[in-house]
Enzyme design. Structure first.
Site, PDB file in Angstrom:
ATOM      1  N   ASP A 106      40.461  29.674  40.702  1.00  0.00           N
ATOM      2  CA  ASP A 106      39.078  29.989  40.210  1.00  0.00           C
ATOM      3  C   ASP A 106      38.311  30.026  41.913  1.00  0.00           C
ATOM      4  O   ASP A 106      38.956  30.187  42.509  1.00  0.00           O
ATOM      5  CB  ASP A 106      38.206  29.305  39.463  1.00  0.00           C
ATOM      6  CG  ASP A 106      37.460  30.115  38.529  1.00  0.00           C
ATOM      7  OD1 ASP A 106      36.739  30.879  38.776  1.00  0.00           O
ATOM      8  OD2 ASP A 106      36.198  28.536  38.777  1.00  0.00           O
ATOM      9  N   HIS A 304      41.607  34.571  32.596  1.00  0.00           N
ATOM     10  CA  HIS A 304      41.226  34.145  33.840  1.00  0.00           C
ATOM     11  C   HIS A 304      41.748  32.867  33.776  1.00  0.00           C
ATOM     12  O   HIS A 304      41.843  32.383  35.292  1.00  0.00           O
ATOM     13  CB  HIS A 304      39.683  33.759  33.728  1.00  0.00           C
ATOM     14  CG  HIS A 304      39.676  33.456  34.517  1.00  0.00           C
ATOM     15  ND1 HIS A 304      39.304  33.790  35.951  1.00  0.00           N
ATOM     16  CD2 HIS A 304      38.401  31.778  34.994  1.00  0.00           C
ATOM     17  CE1 HIS A 304      38.384  33.229  37.115  1.00  0.00           C
ATOM     18  NE2 HIS A 304      38.010  31.414  36.462  1.00  0.00           N
TER      19      HIS A 304
END
Length: 327
Positions: A106, A304
């Site tokens: 991320d 994610h």
């Protein structure tokens, strides 16, 4: 500096431009620096630390400045990317090493990529999880985000105004984190016909579109309690300040416009992660932007949070890549 035994998890704080950086390390051997994203901490690498240590590496997971037990400078511009790169360099030096492989997820992927770009003398290999590499340049980021979503507001724009997202999150940190993680996880994310959790409707909140009363299979109540406890103690401003510096980063890195990462590299993404869809052109450009790319993996049915959703698969990929570098 004496390294701890391979089966020991060691916490320490080291000096850095932030003030101090808290880190957790396990194992001995070539240094691998693990950098988390939003809204997480060193604990997001809990599955990778023992696996990398067992494979003969010195695995070190940090709390990025603003998170956990690391320092939390008050100034918003203290969270610009060039500052975070200097923290990473300082950690390597404080551990008595000259160089490291760096792995990020991320925002941590962006930190890892920029660290490799600015300090190739320190970071000789880079792995990016969730967010592919895009060279500096292009339009001003805030202008791009403001143009997304039509009448709705993109989450990055929502996060950029100091105090606004904090007012939504901090009255119920645990509930917000549960919903945010569920919204981006492959097994609990909203369907394609549901309103997107990445946008805020007029007069609404981001959490209005989070899945209710369900946790991803990989996130148990004890793990959620631990995560929420950290942010209940620290607040969210340090973490959110990363979003408030994207235009400063754009200006700071203007001299590196279009620059590739030439070190050996690796990409791992979740096939269901919106970041992979939004940045499909960046992935397609890897032959030019990551000429040292060793492998690129998209994990089926994964969202994610790749290293937590698919820890065994990610561990195998990382160990194979890192072992290949050492040959």
């Amino acid at each position: 500096m004496t390294n701890p035994p391979a089966d020991t998890l060691v916490h320490r704080s080291v000096p850095a431009p932030a003030g101090r950086i808290h880190l957790v390390e396990q194992g001995s051997g070539p240094l691998v620096l693990l950098v988390h994203g939003f809204p997480e901490g060193w604990y997001s690498w809990r599955h990778q630390l023992p696996a990398l240590a067992a494979a003969g590496f010195r695995a070190v997971a940090v709390d990025v400045r603003g998170y956990g037990r690391s320092s939390r400078p008050e100034a918003v511009d203290a969270y610009r990317m060039v500052e975070l790169v200097e923290d990473a360099v300082a950690v390597v030096a404080a551990l008595g090493e000259r160089s490291a492989s760096i792995v990020g997820h991320d925002w941590g992927a962006s930190i890892a990529a920029t660290s490799a770009l600015l300090r190739p003398d320190v970071f000789h290999a880079v792995a990016l999880l969730g967010v592919p590499y895009s060279p500096p340049g292009g339009p001003r980021p805030s202008d791009v985000f403001a143009a997304m979503g039509g009448q709705e507001e993109f989450y990055v724009s929502y996060f950029q105004q100091p105090g606004r997202a904090e007012a939504e999150i901090e009255p119920d940190v645990r509930g917000w984190l549960a919903g945010f993680h569920a919204a981006l996880s492959g097994d609990t994310m909203p369907g394609p016909d549901d309103p997107s959790p990445y946008f805020v409707g007029p007069g609404g909140r981001l959490r209005d579109r989070f899945p209710a009363d369900r946790l991803p299979a990989w996130l148990g109540e004890p793990e959620l309690d631990r995560l929420a406890g950290e942010f209940e103690r620290t607040g969210l401003s340090g973490a959110l300040n990363r979003y408030r510096n994207v235009d400063r980063d754009w200006a700071d890195l203007a001299g590196h416009r279009g620059a590739p990462l030439t070190q050996p590299s690796l990409f791992i993404g979740g096939a269901l992660d919106a970041s992979v869809s939004w940045l499909a052109d960046a992935i397609a450009a890897f032959p030019d932007t990551l000429p040292g790319l060793v492998a690129s993996h998209l994990l089926d049915d994964c969202g994610h949070w790749v290293q937590q959703e698919r820890p065994d698969r990610v561990n195998r990929i990382l160990v194979d890549w890192l072992t290949g570098l050492a040959r």
